[in-house]
Design an enzyme around this catalytic site. Structure first.
Site, PDB file in Angstrom:
ATOM      1  N   GLU A 216      -3.400  25.169   6.090  1.00 29.92           N
ATOM      2  CA  GLU A 216      -4.557  25.827   5.473  1.00 29.92           C
ATOM      3  C   GLU A 216      -5.717  25.674   6.452  1.00 29.92           C
ATOM      4  O   GLU A 216      -6.338  24.610   6.535  1.00 29.92           O
ATOM      5  CB  GLU A 216      -4.878  25.197   4.116  1.00 29.92           C
ATOM      6  CG  GLU A 216      -3.776  25.341   3.089  1.00 29.92           C
ATOM      7  CD  GLU A 216      -3.500  26.782   2.690  1.00 29.92           C
ATOM      8  OE1 GLU A 216      -4.355  27.640   2.981  1.00 29.92           O
ATOM      9  OE2 GLU A 216      -2.450  27.042   2.097  1.00 29.92           O
ATOM     10  N   CYS A 250     -14.326  26.343   3.791  1.00 31.28           N
ATOM     11  CA  CYS A 250     -13.438  27.140   4.644  1.00 31.28           C
ATOM     12  C   CYS A 250     -13.480  28.625   4.293  1.00 31.28           C
ATOM     13  O   CYS A 250     -13.193  29.467   5.147  1.00 31.28           O
ATOM     14  CB  CYS A 250     -12.011  26.611   4.563  1.00 31.28           C
ATOM     15  SG  CYS A 250     -11.321  26.607   2.893  1.00 31.28           S
TER      16      CYS A 250
END
Length: 469
Positions: A216, A250
């Site tokens: 990720e 993110c």
């Protein structure tokens, strides 16, 4: 590598491996109990975790920690609990006509021991959300949290030890050397959240053991503003998405693509919304600090580099905080070669790039790496659908920012340089399971007709099959 470190990691992995070998398929009751303990741990220590995160950041808004780190873990675990029995159940899948009356069944088994490497920006959530999925799937879990949030990491290690046996779940703290050694362990699956450059190193380390990985990562997530948007609503939601956790997210919008005639008015609306949400920056308990001095200096360097190259810097507030709080800034007329347009920002800076036609915006997005997130603001459904068809991204929120991250019925994950694999909800359960196909043959099977010696019967049957499949 330090021998004591090697021994420490080896013992932790071996203990979990032996426990898994003794219980290869934990029952529904065992898995439910582990999820319930994780929920109880999160509820009991939520305030202490928020305080630890504030200590690590220098200052972090308590409400952001409670929402983004504590509530999300509890919510994800409750979602898994409600659906766990269904996820575990073997599934009948279609059997081709020519194989009947045999049947196909898909069985989900735990992989074994899962390693999770979590980052500093959401230190509890990004450690425990994948742990929820791994525990639901019946695995044992080792977690290596970030050394950049030492107070939170140490607290996590202590509370996990209070609520779980070390062969169920354990947190291993330590510096970057520990992290490197951790990724080199022969896990049954390795889950990493962090930057793309480090993700490449993690993948290389895991490859030595043929350990499957979920990465990720991040990247430059664009927000495309269409001429059909509601400007006030768009400005408010962009300001929130950019400044939540001071942009250290993110999936925060990394830059805007805006019709040229809308750049100035939208910029002023965004600045106004930033000031509405945060009337002041200095001493504002609602506004989070940049996590480390190094990241703070990096962000200041991005502003200077852009300004030196001719960009206009529009700051939301006329303040100079004496701590690591950074005044939000919009960057206009930024040359594409500026560092802020090349690297993931991860802070409260927002470049705005003007375009004439949507084709230019699409070309800009598609020239770069595929982002973790993409945002589109507008009311024109035809334009929205075109943007969705002609771009790639890990996930999308339309007419808002970041909220696709919270959808437990949708997979979350990157694509290309922004990551591989996905989790959340059932997608996480599947990530940490081996979906084993079972073909259960019937005593009345006709497959013996295809056994040698071959002859005319075989040829006739094969010709018939070609007509029916």
């Amino acid at each position: 590598m330090d021998t004591a470190l090697q021994e420490r990691l080896h013992l932790a992995l071996t203990a979990q491996r032996r426990a898994y070998e003794a219980e290869r398929m934990p029952t529904y009751e065992v898995r439910r109990d582990r999820l319930q303990r994780l929920i109880a741990m999160t509820q009991k220590h939520g305030d202490a975790l928020a305080a630890a995160m504030a200590q690590d950041f220098g200052h972090r808004a308590r409400q952001e920690s409670l929402l983004a780190d504590i509530f999300t873990v509890e919510s994800g675990a409750r979602h898994a609990l409600k659906r766990l029995r269904r996820w575990m159940k073997p599934r009948r899948v279609e059997t081709p006509l020519h194989f009947l009356p045999a049947r196909n069944v898909l069985m989900r088994q735990p992989l074994g021991v899962v390693g999770i490497v979590s980052p500093w920006n959401y230190p509890y959530y990004l450690a425990m959300e994948p742990a929820v999925a791994a525990l639901a799937a019946g695995n044992r879990v080792l977690i290596k949290p970030s050394e950049l949030t030492p107070a939170t990491s140490e607290l996590m290690a202590r509370i996990v030890a209070e609520h779980f046996q070390p062969e169920e779940m354990q947190v291993i703290t330590g510096d970057a050397e520990v992290g490197k050694a951790f990724t080199e362990l022969p896990f049954d699956h390795l889950f990493f959240t962090g930057s793309t450059p480090v993700g490449r190193l993690v993948a290389q380390a895991a490859a030595k053991n043929l350990t499957p990985v979920t990465l990720e990562l991040g990247g430059k997530s664009p927000a495309i503003v269409d001429r059909s948007c509601n400007v006030e609503l768009t400005a408010s939601r962009l300001a929130f998405g950019k400044l939540f956790n001071a942009g250290q997210t993110c999936v925060a919008p990394d830059y805007l693509l805006v019709p040229k005639e809308m750049v100035e008015p939208l910029s002023q609306k965004i600045l106004a919304e930033m000031r509405r949400m945060y009337p002041r920056i200095t001493g504002n308990a609602d506004y989070t600090s940049v996590a480390t001095p190094r990241h703070h200096a990096r962000l200041q360097g991005l502003i200077k580099d852009a300004a030196d190259r001719g960009a206009r810097v529009l700051r939301s507030h006329d303040e100079q905080p004496d701590d690591r709080r950074l005044v939000p800034a919009l960057l206009l007329d930024v040359p594409l070669e500026a560092t802020v347009m090349q690297e993931e920002i991860f802070g409260p800076l927002l470049p705005i790039v003007g375009y004439d036609k949507v084709d230019e915006a699409l070309a800009h997005v598609n020239r770069g790496d595929r982002p973790l997130a993409l945002y589109w603001f507008g009311q024109d459904s035809a334009e929205r659908d075109r943007v969705m068809r002609e771009t790639h991204a890990g996930g999308v929120t339309v007419n808002d920012c970041i909220w696709h991250l919270g959808q437990e019925e949708q997979p979350f994950g990157g694509v290309g340089a922004s990551g591989m694999g996905s989790y959340h909800g059932e997608w996480g359960f599947r990530t940490f399971s081996k979906e084993k196909p079972l073909f259960i043959q019937s005593r009345f099977a006709g497959t013996n007709l295809f056994q040698p010696p071959y002859g005319a019967t075989f040829e006739r049957l094969l010709s018939l099959l070609k007509k029916v499949v």
